[in-house]
Design an enzyme around this catalytic site. Structure first.
Site, PDB file in Angstrom:
ATOM      1  N   CYS A  26       0.968  -1.127  -0.027  1.00 19.18           N
ATOM      2  CA  CYS A  26      -0.058   0.006  -0.051  1.00 19.18           C
ATOM      3  C   CYS A  26       0.862   1.364   0.149  1.00 19.18           C
ATOM      4  O   CYS A  26       1.538   1.625   1.053  1.00 19.18           O
ATOM      5  CB  CYS A  26      -1.138  -0.027   1.178  1.00 19.18           C
ATOM      6  SG  CYS A  26      -1.916   1.544   1.405  1.00 19.18           S
TER       7      CYS A  26
ATOM      8  N   CYS B  13      -0.617   4.061   2.214  1.00 23.98           N
ATOM      9  CA  CYS B  13      -0.537   4.070   3.536  1.00 23.98           C
ATOM     10  C   CYS B  13       1.008   4.268   4.069  1.00 23.98           C
ATOM     11  O   CYS B  13       1.432   4.948   4.709  1.00 23.98           O
ATOM     12  CB  CYS B  13      -0.830   2.649   4.121  1.00 23.98           C
ATOM     13  SG  CYS B  13      -2.087   1.948   3.363  1.00 23.98           S
ATOM     14  N   ASP B  14       2.000   3.690   3.305  1.00 26.67           N
ATOM     15  CA  ASP B  14       3.379   3.743   3.415  1.00 26.67           C
ATOM     16  C   ASP B  14       4.368   4.714   2.801  1.00 26.67           C
ATOM     17  O   ASP B  14       5.467   4.667   3.348  1.00 26.67           O
ATOM     18  CB  ASP B  14       3.932   2.365   3.451  1.00 26.67           C
ATOM     19  CG  ASP B  14       2.931   1.598   4.495  1.00 26.67           C
ATOM     20  OD1 ASP B  14       2.774   1.791   5.634  1.00 26.67           O
ATOM     21  OD2 ASP B  14       2.784   0.315   4.216  1.00 26.67           O
TER      22      ASP B  14
END
Ligand code: NAP
Length: 314
Positions: free
Chosen positions: A136, A139-140
């Protein structure tokens, strides 16, 4: 006679399909219960700008779209519970599903459990997730500023993740096992126009190489045409090689194709009375937020029709 504890409608999954089903079922006064799975909000909750959901000419962030749908479902009386469905039984008059450790009973079930990211299945993969290995970028990605990273895959997800990561990383290597992207032309053109992205063709990752702290340091690569091996220093590996349907709980009990995608007829019906299907769990082709929402709507309307027929018979 059914017990008082039999739900009218349980919806498994809280992505675009499940939440749309919830909005329709709640507005039909069916008091639906949504079981949010391991990834509440589904795939939209981990995406960036959604430019192709009708009604948002400037696009809308995936997480915002999902939060709006959640609020909309809640407003009409949808109940939510965090629970993972692990088993399922068909009975004559209703359906039983096991949510965490508890068996729940419902007259109608809508399966909208979506699909989960695939991994490469290399050594140390599980240990490295969260330590320089992720599926992701949204997300990261922001954790990897001014360092080189790589994305594995050649579809729209890989293209989208690569483009997103150029906001942070010093360099984005796009590693693909063939010499041509599967991604749509518009996405591929954006990738090729971005100087920060360097495609590495005909190549697979064969090994993750962590440093002494257990954080990703590099990947070992193999060119599938020449068999030449090399090492590429990267601080994070973003895997974007597609998804698998979340259908383990229904294996052998509901008709599915060889890859586990459930088979829906007339958009959202299963072969079993009272069981309806919506979204990516049955869609290996379109996989769009709008198609998931559409089948979520159909599933809820079919469930409503089914419950009315049940009621008129009793
Ligand atoms: P996808 O289209 O199935 O692409 C998966 C990619 O990963 C393919 O290029 C495939 O290679 C590669 N791959 C699969 N298994 C691999 C393995 N074990 N090792 C190395 N590479 C592997 O999946 P996706 O990109 O997630 O897209 C899924 C659907 O969502 C598509 O319909 C896509 O259009 C849609 N989508 C749309 C958007 C958008 O419009 N913004 C964004 C994301 C996704 P091969 O090419 O060799 O098969």
């Amino acid at each position: 006679m059914l017990s008082l504890f039999v739900e009218k409608v349980i919806i498994v999954g809280s992505g675009c399909a499940g939440l749309t089903a919830a909005i329709y079922a709640a507005r039909a006064n069916l008091n639906p219960l949504v079981l949010e799975g391991r990834q509440p909000g589904g795939q939209l909750s981990t995406t960036t700008l959604v430019e192709n959901y009708p009604g948002f000419p400037d696009g809308i962030d995936g997480p915002e779209l999902i939060v709006n749908m959640h609020k909309q479902a809640e407003k009409f009386g949808t109940r939510f519970a965090y629970a993972e469905v692990t088993d399922f039984e068909l009975r004559d008059s209703h359906v039983r599903i096991k949510a965490d450790d508890e068996w729940l009973e419902t007259q109608a079930l809508i399966i909208a459990s979506g699909a989960s990211a695939r991994w490469l299945r290399l050594e140390n993969e599980e240990k490295l997730i969260g330590h320089g290995l992720t599926s992701c970028a949204t997300c990261d990605g922001a954790f990897y500023k001014n360092v080189p990273v790589c994305v594995v895959g050649g579809g729209d997800s890989a293209a989208e993740e690569s483009l997103f990561l150029t906001r942070f990383a010093s360099k984005v290597y796009l590693i693909h096992r063939r010499d041509k992207l599967r991604a749509s032309k518009i996405m591929a053109d954006r990738v090729f126009a971005n100087k920060k992205i360097e495609p590495i063709w005909d190549t697979v990752v064969t090994k993750y190489i962590p440093d002494e702290r257990g954080e990703m340091r590099a990947v070992r690569l193999r060119n599938v045409k020449t068999n030449e091996e090399s090492e590429l220093p990267v601080a994070c590996v973003f895997i974007a090689i597609g998804h698998d349907p979340n259908t383990k709980a229904y294996a052998g009990k509901i008709e599915a194709d060889p890859d586990g995608y459930l088979i829906a007829k007339n958009l959202a019906e299963s072969k079993h009375p009272g069981v309806f299907i919506a979204g990516d769990v049955a869609d290996r082709v379109y996989k769009q937020a709008v198609t998931a929402a559409g089948t979520g709507c159909v599933a809820a309307m079919e469930a409503e029709r089914y419950l009315s027929e049940l009621e008129s018979r009793s």
